[in-house]
Design a protein around this motif. Structure first.
Motif, short mmCIF file in Angstrom:
data_model
loop_
_atom_site.label_atom_id
_atom_site.label_comp_id
_atom_site.label_asym_id
_atom_site.label_seq_id
_atom_site.Cartn_x
_atom_site.Cartn_y
_atom_site.Cartn_z
N ILE A 1 0.84 -1.20 0.00
CA ILE A 1 0.00 0.00 0.00
C ILE A 1 0.88 1.25 0.00
O ILE A 1 2.02 1.22 0.46
CB ILE A 1 -0.94 -0.05 1.23
CG1 ILE A 1 -2.04 0.99 1.14
CG2 ILE A 1 -0.18 0.09 2.53
CD1 ILE A 1 -3.21 0.71 2.06
N GLY A 2 0.34 2.32 -0.58
CA GLY A 2 1.10 3.57 -0.59
C GLY A 2 2.25 3.56 -1.58
O GLY A 2 3.30 4.13 -1.33
N THR A 3 2.04 2.92 -2.74
CA THR A 3 3.13 2.80 -3.71
C THR A 3 2.92 3.69 -4.93
O THR A 3 3.80 3.84 -5.75
CB THR A 3 3.21 1.37 -4.25
OG1 THR A 3 1.92 1.00 -4.77
CG2 THR A 3 3.61 0.40 -3.15
N HIS A 4 1.73 4.27 -5.03
CA HIS A 4 1.33 4.84 -6.30
C HIS A 4 0.73 6.23 -6.07
O HIS A 4 -0.21 6.38 -5.30
CB HIS A 4 0.29 3.88 -6.90
CG HIS A 4 -0.27 4.28 -8.22
ND1 HIS A 4 0.46 4.21 -9.37
CD2 HIS A 4 -1.48 4.74 -8.58
CE1 HIS A 4 -0.30 4.60 -10.40
NE2 HIS A 4 -1.48 4.95 -9.92
N ILE A 5 1.27 7.23 -6.72
CA ILE A 5 0.73 8.59 -6.58
C ILE A 5 -0.54 8.70 -7.43
O ILE A 5 -0.54 8.32 -8.60
CB ILE A 5 1.77 9.63 -7.01
CG1 ILE A 5 2.91 9.65 -6.00
CG2 ILE A 5 1.14 11.01 -7.14
CD1 ILE A 5 4.11 10.46 -6.41
N LEU B 1 -1.36 9.15 -2.03
CA LEU B 1 -0.85 7.82 -2.38
C LEU B 1 -1.91 6.73 -2.21
O LEU B 1 -2.73 6.79 -1.29
CB LEU B 1 0.35 7.48 -1.50
CG LEU B 1 1.61 8.29 -1.72
CD1 LEU B 1 2.59 8.08 -0.57
CD2 LEU B 1 2.27 7.90 -3.03
#
Lengths: 460, 390
Positions: free
Chosen positions: A296-300, A459
């Protein structure tokens, strides 16, 4: 962030699918999305616009080079382009199959064509229509379809690629950007691909070879020889080692990671290869496998994901023209990417200016700014933008007390919390907060406001 | 380059007119007035949670105080600096010093009619200077700054992590910073620094810091203040006050500074908890005070300390419940160093709570009038300015 909300955001543009995913399961959600007949009907403004460059030239001829009249015609075409962008935002916003629109957008950023260069909005519509009808079919067919797209032919100047006067543009991008990736072919292969494309110009609904410009010599492409047309070249491309992995990498980047590992690319590329480039099972596997992971939190969030989520969360009446304008200012101008490579995505979605604008937009929505709304309407009046109004309201399922509200919003909005954030939130909505008090809704909106401006909200 | 022009430029450079609102109101900007020669600065410390006033500024001479508070009452032998029947909490020994030096005004029994005992709501009332039943969208300081803030300067600085309603303006919005040092460290220049285990989050956080409007002015002021080196107490509030002092010493144009400290909601275990919090306040404030004094700017910096309400007169177990009126403290800014208002009346209570004597808005009015020569009625503060502070 609650898992179903995360999946809804990653496989769509907002968290509205979370409930559905929770009820029926991820795999049911994915397969329903991929199986759906995702229709595209030609919108009126497009149906009534000129169907080809010739038609546009005819119209312009009639006004006999009167500058003002020509300007009017150009403005009308511009406006159709603007409407088209808003129409795409509307599709993403209203569709029951957000995943399909997201895949379509992926391919529109893979086979880049731009309204600015192509000049025939109808060709752009046809380009999207081809993507929409082939995105669940075979990748090889999609590539063939694209190469025959009037928009793409024109965008990459293939109408000028003629026997004896070879233009390599489309041939090069076909190999470099659409299928193989750099390093998997030689300059000579490009030359021969371009030779096979010679004479492929614009036709009625799709490109066609014009016999007198076609090159009928023997071409040698990636080790094979014959009097190839582009279909033969594409067949050979799909026998190459890297073709499945090239697409797999780009898909992983669009949906999940800026820098997917080689193993991951291989894993998904293998699936595409095993399925003979059938896209549906490939996508299904990608989404299923990645949804199971605890990453989780890998992609803007891209601008479209950002604004649709905000609009839906805050129950605001969408104004699609405004929204498409907003994302344009956020460097995501639909069907007008800066170059043939398309949007880079990943970290390039955020610059200090873009982030400041996102935050300022949140300030304006939550704090209200009538002047700004009016100014926008005046500014976009020539495009018939209509009313722009931000009247945010927020649905909270469990309004028992400050804790339940904070919990619900953080689970919906941000991928992780930390101690600082928790203490800020406790300040914002104190434990003795009374959800039934007069000003309560405003206070809850302040929590949304705060969360929407955290880096964590950017994110997924 | 002046600030709004800068915003315009960056807006047009990206074609992003989302930054427009700041100069949409150009019409208003033409009418702005500002008094740049006024070097007065206001600094606020908001004590969150409802600080127990009776145990902060103690009516030690009133037997009712001890009969209401057999458990948590502070005995006469521990109090600090008795004046006219009132004295400070033992943790506030330096408040005694400041008072003796004539630089501390205490305003007693400050509150407002129909008091609200919700933290949340009462803070809103204090921050917007509204009536008890009135809801206002902008803060009282924000409204003032909207009218009287120079185009070229940052209107206000809030040291904290959430925006403070008191500073919320329609145009003249200031900056909220958790920690000036951290903001500087996290700037784009130091892109290699690792803040968290998630590189994407690191990236966005750095972008966030860099995108904060006003960071340039802050950095500039910090640079100017380099030559002043004062030692501050080691606590969070002291760090915030140190940053504020640096910005003021570094000639930042902002007139208003704000910070807050929580932990005053002492329903239980008040003796230890309040001691700890007041000690933090004491040490931080005394560091700040000494710094201003040494650097000869105490006269133009006014520090105001308040809380959203006081607490119930009668103790409840080891603590106290939400109450109403309480004392406000004003340090520096050439205040007259007096105790204003009557000592708390512990006999006539309303639902067990003190009845306020001085409206907090009359203190606000005095601050605006005496420090900024500004007519408070222009921002709908209609109370008469309290006399005797300055």
């Amino acid at each position: 962030m609650e898992r179903n909300h995360l999946i809804s955001l990653r496989l769509g543009f907002s968290t509205v699918e979370a409930e559905n995913i929770q009820k029926n399961g991820v795999s049911d959600f994915i397969s329903r999305q991929l199986e759906a007949k995702h229709k595209l009907e030609v919108p009126d403004f497009m149906a009534n616009s000129p169907k080809s460059l010739n038609e546009i030239q005819e119209i312009k001829k009639k006004v006999r080079k009167v500058r003002e009249e020509i300007n009017k015609i150009n403005f009308k075409l511009n406006k159709v382009g603007f409407q088209w962008k808003a129409f795409l935002v509307q599709r993403c916003f209203e569709t029951e199959n957000p995943l399909r629109e997201k895949i379509n957008l992926f391919f529109h950023n893979h086979f880049v064509v731009s309204l600015q260069t192509v000049k025939v909005p109808y060709w752009i519509y046809q380009h999207y229509n081809s993507i929409n009808s082939h995105s669940m079919g075979n990748y090889k067919n999609l590539v063939k379809e694209m190469v025959y797209s009037n928009a793409l032919i024109f965008y990459l100047n293939n109408q000028k690629n003629r026997k004896g006067k070879i233009n390599e543009n489309l041939g090069r991008e076909l190999l470099e950007l659409f299928t193989l990736g750099e390093g998997n072919y030689s300059e000579n292969d490009i030359k021969n691909a371009a030779l096979s494309l010679a004479g492929l110009g614009n036709g009625k609904d799709k490109g066609k070879y014009i016999p007198k410009f076609k090159d009928n010599s023997t071409k040698t492409f990636l080790g094979k020889s014959g009097d190839f047309i582009i279909d033969d070249v594409i067949d050979i491309i799909f026998e190459q080692e890297n073709t499945p992995y090239f697409l797999a990498e780009k898909v992983l980047k669009w949906f999940y990671y800026d820098d997917p590992s080689d193993e991951l690319i291989k894993q998904h590329g293998d699936i595409l290869k095993k399925n003979n480039f059938e896209l549906k099972p490939f996508f299904e596997a990608v989404f299923l496998i990645e949804s199971e992971k605890n990453i989780i939190g890998t992609h803007i969030k891209n601008p479209l994901e950002f604004i649709i989520q905000v609009y839906k969360d805050l129950n605001m009446d969408p104004n699609f023209k405004f929204m498409s304008h907003f994302i344009k200012n956020q460097a995501m101008d639909l069907y007008d990417q800066p170059n043939v490579k398309g949007w880079k995505g990943g970290q390039s979605w955020l610059t200090t200016q873009i982030y400041a604008d996102r935050n300022q937009f949140m300030d304006i929505i939550i704090n209200g700014n009538k002047k700004y709304e009016q100014q926008l309407m005046i500014r976009l009046k020539k495009y018939d933008v209509g009313t722009i109004q931000f009247n945010p309201t927020l649905d909270i399922k469990d309004k028992t007390d400050a804790n339940t509200i904070l919990h619900e919003l953080t689970e919906r909005m941000i991928f992780e919390t930390n101690a600082d954030m928790k203490s800020d939130l406790d300040e914002l909505l104190k434990y003795d907060f009374d959800p039934s008090s007069e000003n309560a809704d405003k206070s809850i909106l302040k929590v949304y406001h705060y969360l929407s401006k955290t880096p964590e909200f950017q994110l997924i | 380059m002046n600030r709004r022009k800068f915003i315009q430029l960056t807006a047009s450079a990206t074609g992003g007119f989302l930054v427009l609102p700041s100069f949409l109101t150009a019409q208003d900007l033409l009418n702005f007035e500002s008094d740049e020669t006024n070097e007065n600065r206001l600094v606020f410390i908001q004590l969150n949670g409802g600080n127990d006033g009776l145990n902060t500024f103690i009516p030690y001479d009133n037997p009712l105080y001890y009969s209401n508070r057999p458990r948590i009452g502070i005995s006469k032998d521990k109090i600090i600096n008795p004046i006219n029947g009132m004295a400070f909490h033992p943790a506030l020994k330096d408040f005694g010093t400041i008072s003796q030096e004539g630089n501390l005004t205490v305003v007693q029994n400050v509150g407002y009619p129909n008091p609200n005992r919700s933290h949340f709501r009462s803070q809103e009332i204090w921050q917007t200077a509204s009536d008890s039943k009135q809801f206002l969208d902008y803060g009282w300081l924000g409204r003032y700054l909207d009218i009287q803030c120079n185009d070229g300067m940052l209107p206000s600085v809030n040291l904290g992590s959430i925006d403070n309603l008191a500073l919320k303006a329609s145009m003249a919005n200031g900056i909220t910073l958790r920690d000036v040092n951290r903001a500087k460290k996290n700037s784009l220049i130091d892109f290699e620094r690792k803040l968290t285990d998630n590189p994407q989050l690191d990236f966005v956080r750095k972008i966030q810091q860099a995108s904060i409007e006003g960071m340039n002015e802050i950095n500039e002021a910090y640079k100017n203040a380099k030559n002043f080196n004062e030692t501050y107490a080691n606590n969070g509030l002291a760090k915030n006050l140190e940053s504020i002092a640096k910005l003021i010493k570094g000639n930042l144009g902002s007139k208003v500074y704000y910070t807050s400290l929580g932990g005053f909601d002492t329903h239980t275990n008040q003796a230890q908890q309040q001691y700890k919090q007041l000690k933090t306040v004491n040490d931080a404030v005394y560091s700040f005070y000494s710094d201003l004094k040494v650097n000869n700017i105490l006269d133009r910096v006014t520090l105001v300390i308040f809380s959203e309400f006081g607490r119930r007169v009668h103790e409840n177990g080891s603590g106290t419940d939400h109450g109403t009126a309480g004392p406000m403290f004003i340090i520096g800014g050439k205040n007259k160093g007096k105790v204003l208002g009557k000592n708390p009346d512990l006999e006539n209570l309303s639902k067990g709570d003190l009845i306020y004597d001085i409206d907090f808005r009359s203190v606000y009015a005095a601050l605006l009038k005496d420090k900024f020569s500004f007519d408070p009625k222009r921002i709908n503060i209609n109370s008469n300015a309290l006399k005797g502070i300055f």
